[in-house]
Design a protein around this motif. Sequence first.
Motif, PDB file in Angstrom:
ATOM      1  N   ARG A 432      18.946   0.877  -3.425  1.00 21.48           N
ATOM      2  CA  ARG A 432      18.227  -0.467  -3.758  1.00 21.48           C
ATOM      3  C   ARG A 432      17.532  -0.404  -2.385  1.00 21.48           C
ATOM      4  N   ALA A 433      16.115  -0.257  -2.613  1.00 16.57           N
ATOM      5  CA  ALA A 433      15.063  -0.503  -1.537  1.00 16.57           C
ATOM      6  C   ALA A 433      14.481  -2.082  -1.504  1.00 16.57           C
ATOM      7  N   VAL A 434      14.358  -2.639  -0.372  1.00 16.01           N
ATOM      8  CA  VAL A 434      13.630  -3.638  -0.301  1.00 16.01           C
ATOM      9  C   VAL A 434      12.688  -3.430   0.622  1.00 16.01           C
ATOM     10  N   ILE A 435      11.318  -4.065   0.379  1.00 18.41           N
ATOM     11  CA  ILE A 435      10.129  -3.816   1.347  1.00 18.41           C
ATOM     12  C   ILE A 435       9.665  -5.138   1.546  1.00 18.41           C
ATOM     13  N   ALA A 436      10.011  -5.818   2.652  1.00 17.22           N
ATOM     14  CA  ALA A 436       9.646  -7.018   2.848  1.00 17.22           C
ATOM     15  C   ALA A 436       8.489  -7.170   3.699  1.00 17.22           C
ATOM     16  N   LEU A 437       7.314  -7.812   3.516  1.00 13.74           N
ATOM     17  CA  LEU A 437       5.911  -7.696   4.161  1.00 13.74           C
ATOM     18  C   LEU A 437       6.033  -9.108   5.234  1.00 13.74           C
ATOM     19  N   GLY A 438       6.078  -8.625   6.285  1.00  9.96           N
ATOM     20  CA  GLY A 438       6.126  -9.910   7.427  1.00  9.96           C
ATOM     21  C   GLY A 438       4.449  -9.996   7.566  1.00  9.96           C
ATOM     22  N   ARG A 439       3.528  -9.095   7.587  1.00 14.27           N
ATOM     23  CA  ARG A 439       2.020  -9.252   7.783  1.00 14.27           C
ATOM     24  C   ARG A 439       1.451  -8.231   7.190  1.00 14.27           C
TER      25      ARG A 439
END
Length: 687
Positions: A432-439
């Motif tokens: 399970r992959a999570v890509i969290a965009l900080g910017r």
Amino acid sequence: MRTGAWGAVVGGCVMGWVFRLVGAVVVVVAVAFGALLLVPADRVAALATDRFEAMTGRKLTIEGAVRPSLWPVLGVETGRVTLSNAPWSDAGPMVVAEGLSIRLDLAALVGGTVRITGLGLTRPAILLERSAQGAGNWEFAAAGADAGGGAGGDAGDAAVGTAPAGGPGSAARRYAIDLLSVTGGSLRYVDHGSGQGVELGAVAATASLPDQDGALGFDLEGMIAGQAVAAKGSVGLFSQALAGGVVPVDIGVTVGSAGARFAGRGGLQPLAAEGQLDAELGDLSAVAALSGMDAPALPEGLGARSVSLSGKVTRSGEGGLYLRGGRIALDGTVFEGDLDLDLAGDRPRLSGKLAAAALETGQAAGGKTKGGGAGGGGGAAVVAAARWSDAPLPVSGLRAADVDLSLSLGALRIGAVRATDVAARVTVDAGRAVIALGRASAYGGAVSGQVVVNARKALSVGAKLEFAGVDLQPLLTDVAGYDRLVAKGDLTVDAVAGGASVAALMRGLDGTGRLALGAGEIRGIDVAAILATLDPSRTGPAERTVFDSLGAGFRIARGDLFSDDLKLQSPYVRASGSGRVGIGAQDIDYRLRATALQGADGADRIVVPVMITGAWAKPEVTIDVEALAKQKLGAQAEAAGAELRRRAGKELGRKKGESLEDAAKRRLQEELDGSSGDLLQQLLGGN
């Protein structure tokens, strides 16, 4: 990565084990020649094997005669040779070889140095094991240090055989090997702690050690799981390496078309290393085959075609791998940074920080726009998206390892979606992959939120994203191949979908969102002209509807987007809308209620129902004639009624602010009052 660690263990163990045996094998030679003229061959073999067991704690069995020779070459040959395994192993002998041959330099031997000009093993089957407690079967008992005490030559040889007990020069008799050769051999390595292992067949190897305190050079070839494997290199200060010390190491390994070289220092007890690593691993298929696995299905742009690695690598005694100042090339994407790899768990765990100038992965999502982009000139051709792809998405790589990475990207493209100046955190946990965009900057605005890709079972994808101040035309063109909406504004999306392909994901999409745009235009239709002429043919590349604002909320169910509150404002047109946009089917069924504004007072004209239906590639625009006719009839009836009411009011003398009904009542009352007065006058005797 695990395979690479096994290879290092196997390589180190093989060379270390072979040369730990050298001193003990020399005993066989010394005993054989010391008794050559006095003792029968079977007694020579017995003496040699007894001395070997005393030195190593292992039983050496020689089947057949020991055949020594004095001329023209000093040497000895044996028949079948078997070496017993460690006491804790139940897997059978450690070594079984069809024959052993030794050639010695007689002049060096007379001078007190055992120089082996040739040492050969014929078709050996070698088993190397590491116990669940971490012990290696190549680790021999140290009792040999006390096993000497015989006449001069034997005592010296015994000291050589116990290299771990001392450092360079500690042996009473020095030794060197010009050539060690192994032909037709096989080697199997098993780690009982991890349950993993590797098997090397068709082994052909050579090695040389000109001086016991110098460097060991080796060259090895073999086959693992149908893959050709070769290793070549050197181990400096070899006697220190045997004693468990850290020594210079330079090793190159090739597996099929993949290759790697390590130059630095390392030791075997425990297995540890530090130095420069340069590796060209191709598409990982050759490396994966070493452990009987299929190569991970990595996405295009992230290693689907080629993987290479360079940087300073450290392997700790506990088994961790650390990369510093690393350069990782995945297809055309080049990352730089630091990584840590932990191999202790059920899956490798990768963590660290990486930066890349650009990352491109996945295929573009379908249609393209020909001729002008956002803000381009008139007449830009509208080209519809191709059908969504039914090709299975490669996600098995998500289950290969757990990940926790901080990423900094100058530019990013995932499929057709683009962004710049990206700061993100990528985590993968059991597929399970999570890509969290900080910017992230994208399409002239900013993007925040996260994307989740879950491949633990059936593939599902979720996204919760906010686009602030973005240009909608290039965004919708990249995402959906749709370029008719030109405006800048905000978009929020919270959606999830399941399916093994892009087509399945689009057909299964569910979610909600909202769109709020400033001034812009809708290309391909001129609503104001349609209202003015009631001609629905005012469509095409040259037509457009200009607006001051446009907003709508929407919900998505099973690939269909529904919107019931669209509002469009412009100097010429006001419109509301509701209907369906088929994301999965790439079609539309939408109804606009458009009103053209006229005059400075902005008085409304009749509302015209406009229907937009059909495929995204070529939607049809029609006017709902039946609804328009009913509206006109209703308007005419209303107008006729108004005229009747006006005339009636005039006849009734309706006063200002008085309703028609009140005027009628007042007029009736007046008539009644007048009639009553006449009647009363007559009754009282009037005229």
